[in-house]
Design a protein around this motif. Structure first.
Motif, short mmCIF file in Angstrom:
data_model
loop_
_atom_site.label_atom_id
_atom_site.label_comp_id
_atom_site.label_asym_id
_atom_site.label_seq_id
_atom_site.Cartn_x
_atom_site.Cartn_y
_atom_site.Cartn_z
N ARG A 192 0.87 -1.17 0.00
CA ARG A 192 0.00 0.00 0.00
C ARG A 192 0.91 1.22 0.00
O ARG A 192 1.97 1.20 0.59
N ARG A 193 0.46 2.27 -0.69
CA ARG A 193 1.31 3.45 -0.76
C ARG A 193 0.82 4.51 0.22
O ARG A 193 -0.38 4.65 0.42
N THR A 194 1.78 5.23 0.79
CA THR A 194 1.42 6.31 1.71
C THR A 194 1.10 7.55 0.87
O THR A 194 1.48 7.63 -0.31
N PRO A 195 0.43 8.58 1.43
CA PRO A 195 0.13 9.80 0.66
C PRO A 195 1.39 10.43 0.08
O PRO A 195 1.40 10.90 -1.05
N SER A 196 2.51 10.42 0.84
CA SER A 196 3.72 11.05 0.30
C SER A 196 4.26 10.25 -0.89
O SER A 196 4.81 10.82 -1.84
N GLN A 197 4.06 8.94 -0.85
CA GLN A 197 4.50 8.13 -2.01
C GLN A 197 3.62 8.43 -3.23
O GLN A 197 4.11 8.48 -4.35
N HIS A 198 2.32 8.65 -2.99
CA HIS A 198 1.43 9.02 -4.10
C HIS A 198 1.89 10.34 -4.70
O HIS A 198 1.94 10.50 -5.92
N PHE A 199 2.25 11.26 -3.82
CA PHE A 199 2.68 12.57 -4.30
C PHE A 199 3.94 12.42 -5.15
O PHE A 199 4.06 12.99 -6.23
N GLU A 200 4.87 11.59 -4.67
CA GLU A 200 6.13 11.38 -5.40
C GLU A 200 5.84 10.76 -6.78
O GLU A 200 6.45 11.14 -7.78
N THR A 201 4.86 9.82 -6.81
CA THR A 201 4.53 9.16 -8.08
C THR A 201 4.01 10.19 -9.09
O THR A 201 4.45 10.23 -10.25
N ILE A 202 3.11 11.03 -8.62
CA ILE A 202 2.55 12.04 -9.54
C ILE A 202 3.65 12.97 -10.02
O ILE A 202 3.79 13.26 -11.22
N PHE A 250 10.65 3.00 -7.53
CA PHE A 250 9.32 2.42 -7.72
C PHE A 250 9.43 0.99 -8.21
O PHE A 250 10.51 0.55 -8.62
#
Ligand code: ADP
Length: 630
Positions: free
Chosen positions: A128-138, A179
């Motif tokens: 599962r990804r954390t919000p900061s990981q989502h931000f990094e992905t975007i 990633f």
């Protein structure tokens, strides 16, 4: 190829449909569809041989994919171009508008970019990804889109004559190192798409105006294939490293807990040795003083009898201790063999109850025994079952203050027989309820209040004995001072009433008779003489020998009915003496081994050598009489 052999028929149908709809002749469409099916089958087979994981998590998967993408993908272009060539030569068909190389490149691209993209994104994400990981992905994908735009729309064609194509490496490194391979496949697909659109819509660079659109697209395709190989490899290396670190962390945690366990076991063992020394000294001290008393002349016969009685009890206590220790060792080496028979649990409980009677009276306890009216049949070893219940009942008596209550109840529900041993004694702390079944463990309160009496092996032995009978034992207590209850459950048998036999009937030994002459062979002179004296006092005619040769000679002259033969003799082993007596001298009397080793393999060795019985030292006259009876 990546999806496996079972997709091959779909490949055939899809290729056939595609080429027919495209206006190809039936021959060409069939040939191409067959070629595609063959290529998919070969690729899938090779990948299966390599034990390929389509989730591309390991370096070897990338290597397998790269290998198949470069080799198996040549099958379709070769067969298809061959078919076109043959048709053009012999049937006057038209030649295709594409080359073998561009066909091959297309297949490689599909295998490296499209198939992994579909497979990776259809698989469940591992983390599962954390919000900061989502931000990094975007963020990284925004950077990738900008870089693609700068490179393929030639916003900045070159810096000081150096192509800006290398800026694409930055987001790709970022994605590969941080990633999973899913995002590498997505980045490659996105780059392919943007590069394709740009190549079609943007005016070609001055250096490339002479090239056709197909040639320019092919260059882009090659570039992306190289990027795919490089960054898949990079991602798998980073991934393997992540896995290795995780695995190491788990191992370190396991090692740490093993270390904690070993040191606590070590501590328990050290404590155990000091308790053992104490426990052995306890019964030895009165034996020593008893011996001294007996040596003082003028001790009356009544006094001597009392002293001997006391010493006998102490020796029995030491023996029990040693037996328990041996049992623990035997069970942990899986060498304990049960002599199973049909047993009525009520009889076992009655006998165990009787054996703690004296202790109960000493402690002025009130005790109750509740037995069901019907027999409770189980399959078990009588001796071991009694050991189990005596242990638990003794504890109940021992760990209850004077004048307490001990209640024992037997019950059966369905296939389970239960025995509950309940007291209103000192109770057990809740965190100790499980631990008291571990070897050498005693509850803290007991250690303090009872001065550490006992070894802390009784319950662990009991538990193991219950378990090898297929049962369970649990302890309950509402806490210190609130009493305890031990519940033993054992698998019960249903016996049809006509088949009921009287269980537990103690085997009648009427058929056995006393031998007249006994030869005692032991190199330990006092031990041999001690047994000889005991036997002659009990009415046997006896003789002794202190080594093997002597023993063989005595057999000829003394002609004993029974020989008690020690195994560890100075000149030859007891086994050899037994074999010689049985084979060369035709000795047909009873041969009983007398040893310090009670392991089951010692017994079987003795029986192999011709012994009829096996006694483990120390022995009482009762044991000897039982073993030498003819
Ligand atoms: P030992 O009695 O030799 O110490 P056991 O293995 O038989 O060893 O018992 C382990 C520990 O369990 C005892 O030291 C005692 O603390 C606790 N225990 C066992 N039975 C009872 C009981 N009926 N009431 C309270 N504590 C008990």
């Amino acid at each position: 190829m990546l999806g496996g052999i079972e997709l091959v028929p779909s490949v055939f149908l899809a290729a056939f449909a595609s080429y027919t709809l495209h206006g190809s002749s039936l021959t060409i469409a069939t040939a191409i569809a067959l070629a595609n099916a063959l290529q998919a089958a070969v690729g899938a087979y090779v990948l299966k041989l390599c034990r390929f994981d389509p989730l591309l998590r390991r370096m070897r998967d990338i290597a397998a994919l790269g290998f198949v993408a470069l080799t198996a993908s040549a099958i379709v272009p070769t067969l298809v171009m061959g078919t076109y060539y043959l048709q053009a030569t012999y049937a006057g068909g038209r030649t295709p508008s594409f080359s073998w190389t561009s066909y091959w490149g297309g297949d490689i691209w599909a295998l490296l970019i499209i198939a992994p993209l579909i497979i990776r994104w259809l698989a469940k994400p591992l983390y599962r990804r954390t919000p900061s990981q989502h931000f990094e992905t975007i963020l990284v994908f925004v950077v990738l889109v900008v870089c693609n735009y700068v490179v393929f729309w030639r916003v900045i064609p070159a810096i000081s004559g150096v192509s800006v194509i290398f800026v694409l490496f930055a987001p790709f490194f970022w994605i590969a190192l941080r990633f999973s391979s899913r995002f590498v496949t997505l980045a490659l697909a996105l780059t392919s798409l943007m590069a394709y659109i740009a190549t079609r819509v943007v005016e070609p660079a001055a250096t490339a105006v002479t090239q056709t659109l197909g040639e320019r697209l092919f260059q882009v395709e090659l570039f992306i294939i190289f990027m795919a190989v490089i960054f898949y490899i990079l991602e798998s290396i980073a991934n393997e490293r992540r896995y290795a670190i995780e695995a190491l962390k788990v191992q370190v945690r396991q090692l740490e807990s093993a270390l904690r366990r070993i040191s606590s076991e070590d501590l328990a063992k050290t404590e155990f040795i000091s308790v053992l020394a104490h426990e052995l000294r306890n019964p030895l001290a009165p034996i020593m003083s008893g011996l001294e008393l007996l040596q003082i002349k003028g001790t009356s016969a009544v006094e001597s009898h009392g002293i001997v009685q006391m010493m006998t009890e102490r020796v029995a206590a030491i023996r029990r201790l040693l037996d328990d220790l041996l049992d623990v060792a035997r069970i942990s080496q899986k060498k304990l063999v049960l002599k199973k028979e049909l047993v009525d649990l009520r009889g076992v409980i009655e006998r165990s109850y009787a054996s703690i009677n004296e202790l109960t009276i000493q402690k002025t306890h009130r005790s109750e025994l509740t037995l069901p009216a019907d027999p409770v049949y189980i399959e078990g070893d009588l001796v071991r079952l009694e050991q189990i219940f005596v242990n638990v009942m003794k504890n109940a008596v021992k760990y209850t203050q004077l004048g307490g209550t001990v209640a024992i109840a037997v019950g059966q529900s369905g296939n389970v027989a239960t025995v509950s041993v309940k007291d209103n004694g000192i109770g057990i702390e809740s965190d100790m309820l499980e631990k008291i079944f571990e070897p050498f463990v005693q509850a803290y309160s007991t250690k303090v209040e009872h001065g550490g009496s006992g070894l802390g092996i009784g319950l662990s032995l009991t538990k193991r004995l219950v378990e090898i009978h297929g049962g369970t034992i649990t302890a309950r207590s509402a806490g210190p001072g609130k009493g305890s209850e031990f519940i033993i459950s054992l698998p019960a048998l249903h016996i049809v009433s006509q088949m009921r036999q009287e269980p537990n009937s103690v085997q009648a030994s009427t058929s056995k008779k006393r031998p007249a002459k006994v030869l005692v062979v032991d190199d330990n002179v006092p031990a041999a003489e001690g047994i000889e004296r005991l036997l002659s006092h009990t009415g046997y005619t006896t003789d002794t020998a202190f080594n093997g040769v002597d023993a063989i000679a005595r057999v000829k002259t003394f002609k004993p009915d029974v020989i008690l033969l020690d195994i560890g003799l100075p000149d030859m082993s007891g086994y050899e003496v037994a074999r010689t007596l049985r084979s060369a001298d035709n000795y047909s009397g009873r041969l009983v081994a007398l040893t310090g080793f009670g392991q089951s393999e010692d017994k079987s060795r003795a029986f192999d050598a011709g012994f009829d019985g096996h006694l483990v030292k120390p022995v009482s006259i009762k044991d000897i009489e039982a073993a030498i009876a003819l």
